[in-house]
Write a protein that holds these residues in place. Structure first.
Motif, PDB file in Angstrom:
ATOM      1  N   PRO A   1      45.018  29.394  43.810  1.00  0.00           N
ATOM      2  CA  PRO A   1      45.788  30.590  44.189  1.00  0.00           C
ATOM      3  C   PRO A   1      47.186  30.293  44.699  1.00  0.00           C
ATOM      4  O   PRO A   1      48.143  31.024  44.377  1.00  0.00           O
TER       5      PRO A   1
ATOM      6  N   GLN B   1      44.283  37.085  39.524  1.00  0.00           N
ATOM      7  CA  GLN B   1      43.319  36.030  39.248  1.00  0.00           C
ATOM      8  C   GLN B   1      41.893  36.565  39.231  1.00  0.00           C
ATOM      9  O   GLN B   1      41.068  36.133  38.414  1.00  0.00           O
ATOM     10  N   LEU B   2      41.594  37.492  40.116  1.00  0.00           N
ATOM     11  CA  LEU B   2      40.274  38.110  40.111  1.00  0.00           C
ATOM     12  C   LEU B   2      40.013  38.838  38.796  1.00  0.00           C
ATOM     13  O   LEU B   2      38.916  38.756  38.229  1.00  0.00           O
TER      14      LEU B   2
ATOM     15  N   SER C   1      38.275  32.013  42.605  1.00  0.00           N
ATOM     16  CA  SER C   1      38.159  33.363  42.032  1.00  0.00           C
ATOM     17  C   SER C   1      36.721  33.658  41.623  1.00  0.00           C
ATOM     18  O   SER C   1      36.208  34.764  41.855  1.00  0.00           O
TER      19      SER C   1
ATOM     20  N   SER D   1      42.537  31.964  35.551  1.00  0.00           N
ATOM     21  CA  SER D   1      41.329  32.151  36.360  1.00  0.00           C
ATOM     22  C   SER D   1      40.915  30.870  37.070  1.00  0.00           C
ATOM     23  O   SER D   1      40.246  30.930  38.104  1.00  0.00           O
TER      24      SER D   1
END
Length: 289
Positions: free
Chosen positions: A40, A254-255, A59, A36
Motif C-alpha cells: 500500500p 487496491q481493495l 488487501s 492487488s
C-alpha cells in the motif's frame, strides 16, 4: 514449401497485429493483478505500478477478514454449484425427452421452446411471477429464473439426435426404461456436452448480478458480483462492514483490484479441468448423422 515474400510480409504483419491485440487485452488483467499485490505505501507513492518493489497480501487479508465479503463468496458458490447442477439436470432431461421420436406431443412442445427464444417475457412479468410464488428475497428466485434457456435445450437436443437409436433400443431389450437408459447410457456418452454447458451455466451463475439485484433485498444474500459493484461505487470500505481492527485498511483502489481477482479466480481454476471436453462440446448439434 517455399513461402513468397508477400506471404512472409503478411504473416509478419498478422503476428504483430495479433500480438498487439493480445497485449491490449491482457494488460488490464495484468495491471489489476499487480496492483492487488503491491504494498500500500508503494501504491500511494507511485502514480503507476507496473512491477512492485515490495509485494504484499494486505488487501487480500483485509477482504478475507470481512464477514460480508466471505458471505458473498459463499452465496456465489452456492449459486454456481446448485444452480449449475439444477440447470444441467433440467436441460439434459428436457432435451433428451424432445429427442425421443416416440414422445407424443414433442413437436408442439418444441414449438413452444422455439417461441421462448424469439419472444422473451420481459422483466416485469418475471418479477410478478417470482413475487406471486413467494420467492422474493430467496436465492432460489435467482436460480429458477435462469434455470435454462430454449437455445441450450435445442443445442443439447441436437447432440442427443446424433446418438444412435440402437443404444436405447438395446437398453430397452435388456429391461431398461427411458430414465434408466438416459442415466446409465446416454449421460456417460454426453460428457462433452455436459462439460460445455456446465461451464456456461457455472460462469452465468457465478456472475449473477442483475437477477440478484432485482430479487434480493437483503444485503446478506448478495453474491460477490453485487457486493463488488457496491465496492466499485463506494470510494470507502464501508460496504465491507466491520473488519478486524488489527488490519489497517489499504487504499480502496487496491481493495477493488483484489476483489476483482478473487471474483474471477474460481472460474479460471475450473476451466482447465473442463478444457479437454470443451473443444468437442462446443460443436454440439453442428453435425448430425
Amino acid at each position: 514449401m517455399k513461402i513468397s515474400v508477400g506471404d512472409k510480409i503478411f504473416n509478419t504483419a498478422n503476428i504483430i497485429l495479433l500480438g498487439l491485440a493480445a497485449l491490449v487485452t491482457l494488460f488490464p488483467i495484468y495491471y489489476v493483478l499487480i496492483v492487488s499485490f503491491t504494498d500500500p505505501a508503494e501504491f500511494v507513492r507511485k502514480t503507476v505500478v507496473l512491477w512492485p518493489e515490495k509485494w504484499s497480501l494486505v488487501s487480500y487479508r483485509y477482504l478475507l477478514s470481512a464477514p460480508p465479503f466471505i458471505r458473498a463468496i459463499g452465496v456465489s458458490a452456492f449459486l454456481a454449484i446448485v444452480g449449475t447442477f439444477c440447470s444441467l439436470l433440467i436441460t439434459s432431461s428436457f432435451a433428451y425427452s424432445l429427442s425421443r421420436k416416440k414422445f407424443k406431443g414433442r413437436k408442439a412442445i418444441l414449438m413452444f421452446v422455439l417461441f421462448t427464444i424469439l419472444f422473451g417475457p420481459g422483466i416485469i412479468p418475471n418479477y410478478l411471477l417470482v413475487k406471486e410464488l413467494g420467492l422474493i428475497n430467496s436465492l432460489w428466485a435467482v436460480i429458477l429464473v435462469s434455470l435454462t434457456s430454449g437455445w441450450y435445450v435445442i443445442l443439447m437436443k441436437g447432440f442427443y439426435d446424433s446418438l444412435p437409436d440402437a443404444l436405447v433400443e438395446a437398453a430397452s431389450i435388456d429391461g431398461c426404461n427411458d430414465i434408466t437408459a438416459w442415466f446409465k447410457i446416454i449421460l456417460p456418452l454426453s460428457l462433452p456436452s455436459i462439460a460445455a454447458f456446465g461451464l456456461f451455466f457455472a460462469v452465468a451463475n457465478w456472475n449473477q448480478f442483475f437477477n440478484a439485484l432485482l430479487y434480493l433485498n437483503d444485503s446478506s444474500k448478495w453474491p460477490i458480483q453485487v457486493l463488488l459493484q457496491n465496492m466499485l461505487i463506494d470510494s470507502s470500505s464501508s460496504s465491507l462492514g466491520d473488519v478486524d481492527p488489527l488490519i489497517k485498511p489499504p487504499p480502496s483502489t487496491q481493495l477493488k483490484m483484489a476483489a476483482v481477482v478473487i471474483a474471477i479466480t474460481p472460474i479460471i481454476c475450473v476451466y482447465p479441468f473442463l478444457q479437454k471436453h470443451f473443444a468437442k462440446g462446443v460443436m454440439i448439434g453442428s453435425v448430425k448423422g
